[in-house]
Design a protein around this motif. Structure first.
Motif, mmCIF file in Angstrom:
data_model
loop_
_atom_site.group_PDB
_atom_site.id
_atom_site.type_symbol
_atom_site.label_atom_id
_atom_site.label_comp_id
_atom_site.label_asym_id
_atom_site.label_seq_id
_atom_site.Cartn_x
_atom_site.Cartn_y
_atom_site.Cartn_z
ATOM 1 N N MET A 140 0.851 -1.196 0.000
ATOM 2 C CA MET A 140 0.000 0.000 0.000
ATOM 3 C C MET A 140 0.885 1.244 0.000
ATOM 4 N N ASN A 141 0.735 2.086 -1.031
ATOM 5 C CA ASN A 141 1.599 3.244 -1.192
ATOM 6 C C ASN A 141 0.984 4.461 -0.513
ATOM 7 N N VAL A 142 1.773 5.170 0.295
ATOM 8 C CA VAL A 142 1.262 6.356 0.978
ATOM 9 C C VAL A 142 1.638 7.637 0.232
ATOM 10 N N ILE A 143 2.432 7.506 -0.807
ATOM 11 C CA ILE A 143 2.806 8.661 -1.619
ATOM 12 C C ILE A 143 1.933 8.682 -2.862
ATOM 13 N N LYS A 144 1.268 9.794 -3.089
ATOM 14 C CA LYS A 144 0.396 9.900 -4.247
ATOM 15 C C LYS A 144 1.198 9.881 -5.544
ATOM 16 N N GLN A 145 0.595 9.354 -6.580
ATOM 17 C CA GLN A 145 1.225 9.345 -7.889
ATOM 18 C C GLN A 145 1.430 10.785 -8.357
ATOM 19 N N PRO A 146 2.659 11.165 -8.756
ATOM 20 C CA PRO A 146 2.894 12.539 -9.219
ATOM 21 C C PRO A 146 1.956 12.905 -10.367
ATOM 22 N N ARG A 147 1.408 14.096 -10.321
ATOM 23 C CA ARG A 147 0.508 14.554 -11.372
ATOM 24 C C ARG A 147 0.578 16.069 -11.493
ATOM 25 N N PHE A 148 0.090 16.565 -12.603
ATOM 26 C CA PHE A 148 -0.018 18.002 -12.785
ATOM 27 C C PHE A 148 -1.141 18.528 -11.890
ATOM 28 N N ILE A 149 -0.844 19.556 -11.100
ATOM 29 C CA ILE A 149 -1.859 20.170 -10.246
ATOM 30 C C ILE A 149 -1.958 21.646 -10.646
ATOM 31 N N PRO A 150 -3.107 22.092 -11.123
ATOM 32 C CA PRO A 150 -3.261 23.501 -11.519
ATOM 33 C C PRO A 150 -3.026 24.442 -10.342
ATOM 34 N N LYS A 151 -2.576 25.640 -10.650
ATOM 35 C CA LYS A 151 -2.353 26.642 -9.606
ATOM 36 C C LYS A 151 -3.620 26.873 -8.782
ATOM 37 N N GLU A 152 -4.763 26.890 -9.470
ATOM 38 C CA GLU A 152 -6.026 27.152 -8.782
ATOM 39 C C GLU A 152 -6.326 26.084 -7.735
ATOM 40 N N GLU B 285 9.894 30.171 7.903
ATOM 41 C CA GLU B 285 8.457 30.101 7.704
ATOM 42 C C GLU B 285 8.116 29.480 6.353
ATOM 43 N N SER B 286 8.849 29.905 5.324
ATOM 44 C CA SER B 286 8.610 29.372 3.987
ATOM 45 C C SER B 286 8.926 27.882 3.913
ATOM 46 N N SER B 287 9.996 27.464 4.597
ATOM 47 C CA SER B 287 10.400 26.059 4.576
ATOM 48 C C SER B 287 9.352 25.171 5.259
ATOM 49 N N ILE B 288 8.809 25.640 6.395
ATOM 50 C CA ILE B 288 7.780 24.864 7.084
ATOM 51 C C ILE B 288 6.520 24.787 6.235
ATOM 52 N N ALA B 289 6.126 25.929 5.643
ATOM 53 C CA ALA B 289 4.945 25.945 4.784
ATOM 54 C C ALA B 289 5.135 25.040 3.575
ATOM 55 N N HIS B 290 6.349 24.970 3.069
ATOM 56 C CA HIS B 290 6.687 24.074 1.959
ATOM 57 C C HIS B 290 6.414 22.615 2.337
ATOM 58 N N GLU B 291 6.836 22.235 3.535
ATOM 59 C CA GLU B 291 6.633 20.855 3.979
ATOM 60 C C GLU B 291 5.156 20.566 4.244
ATOM 61 N N ILE B 292 4.424 21.567 4.742
ATOM 62 C CA ILE B 292 2.972 21.395 4.886
ATOM 63 C C ILE B 292 2.361 21.172 3.509
ATOM 64 N N GLY B 293 2.903 21.843 2.503
ATOM 65 C CA GLY B 293 2.445 21.630 1.126
ATOM 66 C C GLY B 293 2.617 20.188 0.689
ATOM 67 N N HIS B 294 3.773 19.598 1.005
ATOM 68 C CA HIS B 294 3.976 18.172 0.688
ATOM 69 C C HIS B 294 2.937 17.320 1.411
ATOM 70 N N TRP B 295 2.702 17.631 2.671
ATOM 71 C CA TRP B 295 1.756 16.856 3.477
ATOM 72 C C TRP B 295 0.363 16.888 2.864
ATOM 73 N N GLU B 296 -0.051 18.038 2.403
ATOM 74 C CA GLU B 296 -1.396 18.203 1.870
ATOM 75 C C GLU B 296 -1.540 17.733 0.420
ATOM 76 N N LEU B 297 -0.500 17.884 -0.375
ATOM 77 C CA LEU B 297 -0.605 17.613 -1.811
ATOM 78 C C LEU B 297 -0.105 16.227 -2.226
ATOM 79 N N HIS B 298 0.864 15.696 -1.511
ATOM 80 C CA HIS B 298 1.586 14.527 -2.029
ATOM 81 C C HIS B 298 1.536 13.287 -1.151
ATOM 82 N N ILE B 299 0.931 13.388 0.014
ATOM 83 C CA ILE B 299 0.895 12.239 0.921
ATOM 84 C C ILE B 299 -0.548 11.779 1.094
#
Length: 212
Positions: free
Chosen positions: A1-13, A90-104
């Motif tokens: 069971m994979n916990v990493i989402k398949q990479p895909r194009f995500i629109p800016k919106e 701040e930017s680095s932490i927000a970046h990692e939250i982005g991974h958490w929300e978008l890619h996991i």
């Protein structure tokens, strides 16, 4: 069971909508309204993510500012990043939250953790945030999320009142209100199409989508 989402194009919106969704969720957990500059470390706690600091060695691709270890629900900041200008952490932490929300994919990860799967940690590599720009699609998505998260459009419009987008003095005042670096702010404004700064130039031009 994979916990990493398949990479895909995500629109800016879609990325911007996800950042706003996180802010709204956190707001529902609070009695007081969120205030800027946002503290992403505090937001991470609302999302069930622990924060830690430690020495992270550079690898073949260069310095690593921070990383998120999905199976431990932990963001680790490189302690050397604390010496960098305000806004970088701040930017680095927000970046990692982005991974958490978008890619996991959090559902299978939670399921495997409850089952005590000993192979889970070894099979999931940490997501890294680097101090230099990258062309990696997944990293770009996480960084765009960070900009939307720290500087949502509605707040930008509020902070912009009485200021000029082509005036560097005004932009520096805005970046202080958001608690970000000037690069974070100009990249965000250019991503929205509000301004354009030619490469190698300091001249700021209004973008095609610049608000009146």
């Amino acid at each position: 069971m994979n916990v990493i989402k398949q990479p895909r194009f995500i629109p800016k919106e879609e990325i911007e909508a996800k950042a706003i969704e996180v802010l709204r969720f956190v707001q529902t957990q609070r009695k007081r309204s969120l205030k800027w500059p946002i503290d992403p470390g505090h937001i991470a706690e609302y999302l069930g993510l622990d924060m830690d600091f430690g020495y992270i060695s550079p690898d073949d691709d260069g310095e690593i500012a921070a990383m998120i270890i999905p199976t431990e629900r932990k963001i680790v900041m490189n302690e050397r990043s604390l010496e960098l200008p305000q806004g970088f952490e701040e930017s680095s932490i927000a970046h990692e939250i982005g991974h958490w929300e978008l890619h996991i994919d959090k559902y299978p990860m939670s399921k495997l953790q409850k089952q005590g799967n000993s192979q889970l940690e070894a099979s999931v590599e940490p997501f890294l945030c680097r101090s230099s720009n990258t062309q990696n699609k997944i990293e770009w998505q996480a960084q765009y999320f960070a900009g939307c998260f720290l500087m949502p459009k509605f707040k930008l419009q509020e902070v912009l009142r009485g200021r000029c987008l082509t005036n560097w003095k005004h932009l520096y005042a805005m970046k202080d209100e958001f608690g970000v670096t000037i690069s974070n702010l100009t990249n965000r404004l250019q991503g929205l199409g509000w301004i354009h700064i030619p490469k190698g130039s300091k001249q700021i031009y209004r973008g095609h989508a610049s608000p009146k």
